[in-house]
Design an enzyme around this catalytic site. Sequence first.
Site, PDB file in Angstrom:
ATOM      1  N   HIS A   1       0.987  -1.342  -0.027  1.00  0.00           N
ATOM      2  CA  HIS A   1      -0.061  -0.116   0.013  1.00  0.00           C
ATOM      3  C   HIS A   1       0.917   1.256  -0.045  1.00  0.00           C
ATOM      4  CE1 HIS A   1       0.898  -0.552   4.347  1.00  0.00           C
ATOM      5  NE2 HIS A   1       0.331   0.636   4.531  1.00  0.00           N
TER       6      HIS A   1
ATOM      7  N   HIS B   1       1.482   3.852   1.874  1.00  0.00           N
ATOM      8  CA  HIS B   1       1.677   4.532   3.031  1.00  0.00           C
ATOM      9  C   HIS B   1       3.185   4.712   3.193  1.00  0.00           C
ATOM     10  CE1 HIS B   1      -2.159   4.186   5.752  1.00  0.00           C
ATOM     11  NE2 HIS B   1      -2.105   5.293   5.151  1.00  0.00           N
TER      12      HIS B   1
ATOM     13  N   ASP C   1       5.708   4.335   5.090  1.00  0.00           N
ATOM     14  CA  ASP C   1       6.690   3.371   5.943  1.00  0.00           C
ATOM     15  C   ASP C   1       6.810   2.156   5.243  1.00  0.00           C
ATOM     16  OD1 ASP C   1       3.936   2.960   6.407  1.00  0.00           O
ATOM     17  OD2 ASP C   1       4.576   1.948   8.294  1.00  0.00           O
ATOM     18  N   HIS C   2       6.079   2.261   3.842  1.00  0.00           N
ATOM     19  CA  HIS C   2       6.138   0.913   3.213  1.00  0.00           C
ATOM     20  C   HIS C   2       6.455   1.419   1.629  1.00  0.00           C
ATOM     21  CE1 HIS C   2       3.989  -1.863   5.694  1.00  0.00           C
ATOM     22  NE2 HIS C   2       3.495  -0.886   6.227  1.00  0.00           N
TER      23      HIS C   2
ATOM     24  N   HIS D   1      -7.681  -1.551   5.010  1.00  0.00           N
ATOM     25  CA  HIS D   1      -6.643  -0.372   5.730  1.00  0.00           C
ATOM     26  C   HIS D   1      -7.287   1.022   5.515  1.00  0.00           C
ATOM     27  CE1 HIS D   1      -3.075   0.697   7.789  1.00  0.00           C
ATOM     28  NE2 HIS D   1      -2.439   0.950   6.973  1.00  0.00           N
TER      29      HIS D   1
ATOM     30  N   ASP E   1      -0.474  -4.101   5.691  1.00  0.00           N
ATOM     31  CA  ASP E   1      -1.235  -3.655   6.834  1.00  0.00           C
ATOM     32  C   ASP E   1      -2.876  -3.701   6.557  1.00  0.00           C
ATOM     33  OD1 ASP E   1       1.474  -2.644   7.450  1.00  0.00           O
ATOM     34  OD2 ASP E   1       0.643  -0.605   7.588  1.00  0.00           O
TER      35      ASP E   1
ATOM     36  N   HIS F   1       6.062  -5.928  11.547  1.00  0.00           N
ATOM     37  CA  HIS F   1       5.113  -4.612  11.572  1.00  0.00           C
ATOM     38  C   HIS F   1       4.764  -4.221  13.047  1.00  0.00           C
ATOM     39  CE1 HIS F   1       2.518  -1.422  10.656  1.00  0.00           C
ATOM     40  NE2 HIS F   1       3.335  -1.182   9.481  1.00  0.00           N
TER      41      HIS F   1
END
Length: 371
Positions: free
Chosen positions: A62, A64, A66-67, A186, A257, A317
């Site tokens: 996805h 976001h 942090d990914h 999510h 996530d 995670h």
Amino acid sequence: MSMDLTFLGTGSAYPSPHRGASALVLRTEGDCWLFDCGEGTQTQLMKSQLKASRITKVFITHLHGDHLFGLPGLLCTVSLNLSPSPTQPPACVDIYGPQGLRHFLRVALSLSGSQLLFPYAVHELEPTADQCPPDSQLAAMLDSSFSESLHPQERPGRTIPLDVTRDCYTLLEDERFVVVAFRLFHRLPSFGFSVQERDRSGRLNTQLLRDLGVKPGPIYGRLKGGESVTLENGRVLTPDEVLEESVPGRKVCVLGDCSALVGEGPLWACQGADVLVHEATLADGHRERAVEHGHSTPSMAAEVARACRARKLVLYHFSQRYKPLSLCTEGEEDDVTELRRQAEEALQGMGMEVVLADDFLTIPIPIKRLH
């Protein structure tokens, strides 16, 4: 064929001195497939035994940060360290992820004036409205000039719709693997990925072949490859007569996530997984908070693993409040081992192994042995 998983980052939200942001690598016979690429992933790769130049495919769960924030930098670093052969052009790196990923890379690489020494293609998955809250739907901001103009090293990628018959997205089918994606819920549309190795043909019964007067040579290879052959005496020999039972392929599933699965696709795609990688951001005692932010707890991850009848559940995670095992002190309030205990309790009687992922942990995935 060897296969293993190496975790480069197991923390949520941001990289810290104790845990990197989300990233893991599936390695098969030297080829590396990267799943997520949080900020700092290229540094984690340099600290590992893996080679960034071996990355041939990237899967982003996805959008976001942090990914995702590490991807443009990683591509540039791989390019800087590449020594292309004058006789063999570099292979195209295939990148799979949600709608909007193509735009993100075009903007990041174009505005920074980044040029790559290899081509890349972004294949986008079309999300559905039930993958995130209504106020989190992807905006129409993607209509800028960058959306239509390919980056100089970009090759046209596919836009992949949901296959409603299987409730999944088919990403790749070749002689070795079948890779599908499936929907997760999510705060932004999130996906999971299932990598299914094709079954391997069984061993040749060489004693039977010798008894039939067939000497080692090309005929062995043809039979092993599933082809029938005609012997000198006119007998047609089929592979079924001389091959032992085929060896089932391995299956690795990596979920992004999520606080819930969407549709029936995830359970179908992950059924019987040898390794199921699932987030466990917060402990069970914080379940309401986890769900509010679109995340899972250990018991929620265990419920998915139970429904899929996975053989091994790997939790990752983690909130940065949970330090790696090597840094935990006895009696510490936020002990990461409590997350494993909660998952094991939810899986009691299943005989399923639960593993806490740590940065640089490598999990081998052995070939299945027939009994």
